[in-house]
Design an enzyme around this catalytic site. Structure first.
Site, PDB file in Angstrom:
ATOM      1  N   HIS A   1       0.817  -1.226   0.000  1.00  0.00           N
ATOM      2  CA  HIS A   1       0.000   0.000   0.000  1.00  0.00           C
ATOM      3  C   HIS A   1       0.849   1.274   0.000  1.00  0.00           C
ATOM      4  CE1 HIS A   1      -3.548  -2.399   0.472  1.00  0.00           C
ATOM      5  NE2 HIS A   1      -3.172  -2.886   1.639  1.00  0.00           N
TER       6      HIS A   1
ATOM      7  N   ASP B   1      -2.392 -10.743  -2.044  1.00  0.00           N
ATOM      8  CA  ASP B   1      -2.959 -10.221  -0.804  1.00  0.00           C
ATOM      9  C   ASP B   1      -4.453  -9.950  -1.051  1.00  0.00           C
ATOM     10  OD1 ASP B   1      -1.923  -8.673   1.920  1.00  0.00           O
ATOM     11  OD2 ASP B   1      -3.684  -7.696   1.039  1.00  0.00           O
TER      12      ASP B   1
ATOM     13  N   HIS C   1      -6.128  -7.443  -0.267  1.00  0.00           N
ATOM     14  CA  HIS C   1      -6.355  -6.046  -0.642  1.00  0.00           C
ATOM     15  C   HIS C   1      -5.592  -5.668  -1.915  1.00  0.00           C
ATOM     16  CE1 HIS C   1      -6.659  -6.308   3.837  1.00  0.00           C
ATOM     17  NE2 HIS C   1      -7.768  -5.645   3.617  1.00  0.00           N
TER      18      HIS C   1
ATOM     19  N   ASP D   1      -4.279 -12.883   3.966  1.00  0.00           N
ATOM     20  CA  ASP D   1      -5.563 -12.383   4.487  1.00  0.00           C
ATOM     21  C   ASP D   1      -6.773 -12.844   3.676  1.00  0.00           C
ATOM     22  OD1 ASP D   1      -4.343 -10.712   2.650  1.00  0.00           O
ATOM     23  OD2 ASP D   1      -4.545  -8.889   3.836  1.00  0.00           O
TER      24      ASP D   1
HETATM   25  C1  SP5 Z   1      -1.023  -5.094   4.069  1.00  0.00           C
HETATM   26  C2  SP5 Z   1      -2.474  -5.140   4.387  1.00  0.00           C
HETATM   27  O1  SP5 Z   1      -3.082  -6.205   4.354  1.00  0.00           O
HETATM   28  N1  SP5 Z   1      -3.052  -4.001   4.760  1.00  0.00           N
HETATM   29  C3  SP5 Z   1      -4.438  -3.973   5.052  1.00  0.00           C
HETATM   30  C4  SP5 Z   1      -4.874  -2.659   5.546  1.00  0.00           C
HETATM   31  C5  SP5 Z   1      -6.346  -2.670   5.804  1.00  0.00           C
HETATM   32  N2  SP5 Z   1      -6.659  -1.828   6.883  1.00  0.00           N
HETATM   33  C6  SP5 Z   1      -7.966  -1.326   6.925  1.00  0.00           C
HETATM   34  C7  SP5 Z   1      -8.934  -2.368   7.293  1.00  0.00           C
HETATM   35  C8  SP5 Z   1      -9.954  -1.807   8.193  1.00  0.00           C
HETATM   36  C9  SP5 Z   1     -10.719  -2.911   8.799  1.00  0.00           C
HETATM   37  N3  SP5 Z   1     -10.655  -2.824  10.213  1.00  0.00           N
HETATM   38  C10 SP5 Z   1     -11.623  -3.652  10.854  1.00  0.00           C
HETATM   39  C11 SP5 Z   1     -11.526  -3.483  12.349  1.00  0.00           C
HETATM   40  C12 SP5 Z   1     -12.777  -4.011  12.958  1.00  0.00           C
HETATM   41  N4  SP5 Z   1     -12.779  -3.753  14.350  1.00  0.00           N
HETATM   42 ZN    ZN Z   2      -4.039  -7.171   2.850  1.00  0.00          ZN
END
Ligand code: SP5
Ligand code: ZN
Length: 316
Positions: A137, A171, A173, A260
């Site tokens: 990212h 990944d 994302h 993930d």
């Molecule tokens: C490298 C990588 O996999 N980065 C991923 C970044 C995603 N971050 C934002 C996701 C927000 C979701 N958070 C959920 C928390 C629920 N309590």
């Molecule tokens: Zn990710």
């Protein structure tokens, strides 16, 4: 297989992230890499190597000077125990900085570049870089999504001086940073399978209409699937991604390896099993390319060790 590991990553230990303005525990923790390391140490066919030190000039070529200095400064100003999310050079609220962040992010780059160098030297046909913080990212002048410097991008750029490079990003994302870094280049192909950005992070990029620009037109491929899509749908997307890689005829393959997509991942999940990751890995092996695996995301701590083993055992 050769594995590159450096304990310096332990210095970056974020505790919280903002979610809807509320502080919640950060999923991007040191035990992610530690549990993978411990589990891979049980496999006897692996060689281990600590990273070499690459100069800032060699390691930070893809990032802008102001961003580099901003991160170095912000990190060094904080004292132990402090943590902050800055408001410059960032594309979201998911990159908490502490005093150890600079050293850890910098060491992750050394780890990725050492992996690339080992691949070039022919030390092994597959090298696994156990790096964190992750990288895909991070763009030329921004952090975000737990990433500070683009580890896979740096490795791909290093390899590109010696041949054509394909980056396969699995990944969960979209790797918006990696896409940005290579968007106008035809010597590095970026192919990513990821969750629909219309409703999943990083939201702003990763749509299939984004296919590259200028010389890079046609050298960026986004394949969108839905959250919890399952193996049937995912495997078709994966086949399509492999076809794009094959068609490009790369000399080297860099895999942005996120776990993930695993079914029990706490922040993501395609519904994939550990065995499915084995299938992914053996398909990658069939490409017959010198392959660099660069760790990205994956947050189900209990499964990360087995996932990494499954990848290694099917690719060795
Ligand atoms: C490298 C990588 O996999 N980065 C991923 C970044 C995603 N971050 C934002 C996701 C927000 C979701 N958070 C959920 C928390 C629920 N309590
Ligand atoms: Zn990710």
């Amino acid at each position: 297989m050769l594995v590159i590991y450096d304990p310096t990553h332990l210095l970056h230990n974020p505790t919280t992230e903002l979610y809807d303005g509320v502080a919640t525990p950060s999923p991007e923790t040191p035990d992610r890499i530690e549990t993978i390391k411990k589990s891979l140490e049980e496999l006897l066919q692996l060689c281990w190597k600590n990273p070499d030190n690459f100069s800032d000039e060699e390691a930070l070529t893809l990032h802008s000077k102001p961003y580099i200095e901003y991160l170095r400064e912000s990190s060094s100003r904080l004292v132990k125990g402090q943590e902050c999310v800055t408001s410059n050079f960032i594309h979201d609220t998911y990159a908490p900085i502490s005093n150890g962040t600079w050293a850890a992010a910098r060491s992750a780059l050394n780890t990725a570049l050492t992996g690339a160098q080992s691949l070039l030297q022919g030390d092994d046909n597959a090298v696994y870089v156990l790096c964190r913080p992750p990288g895909h990212h991070a763009g030329d002048a921004y952090m975000g999504g737990y990433c500070f410097f683009n580890n896979a991008g740096a490795a791909a750029n290093y390899l590109s001086a010696h041949g054509r490079v394909a980056i396969l990003d699995i990944d969960y994302h979209h790797g918006n940073g990696t896409q940005q870094l290579f968007y106008e280049r035809s010597d590095v192909l970026y192919v990513s399978i990821h969750a629909n950005p219309a409703n999943q992070y990083p939201y702003t990029n990763g749509f299939e209409a984004e296919t590259g620009l200028g010389k890079g037109l046609g050298f960026n491929k986004n394949i969108v699937v839905e959250k919890y899509c399952g193996w049937d749908i995912y495997s078709h997307a994966f086949t399509e991604a492999l076809e794009a890689v094959t068609q490009f005829k790369p000399d080297y393959l860099v895999v942005s390896l996120g776990f993930d997509g695993y079914k029990d991942d706490p922040i993501a999940g395609f519904g994939l099993s550990i065995e499915n990751f084995g299938q992914i890995s053996s398909e990658i092996k069939k490409l017959g390319l010198p392959t660099l695996l660069v760790q990205e995301g994956g947050y189900c701590i209990e499964a990360l060790g087995d996932l990494a083993k499954e990848i290694v055992e099917n690719l060795s």
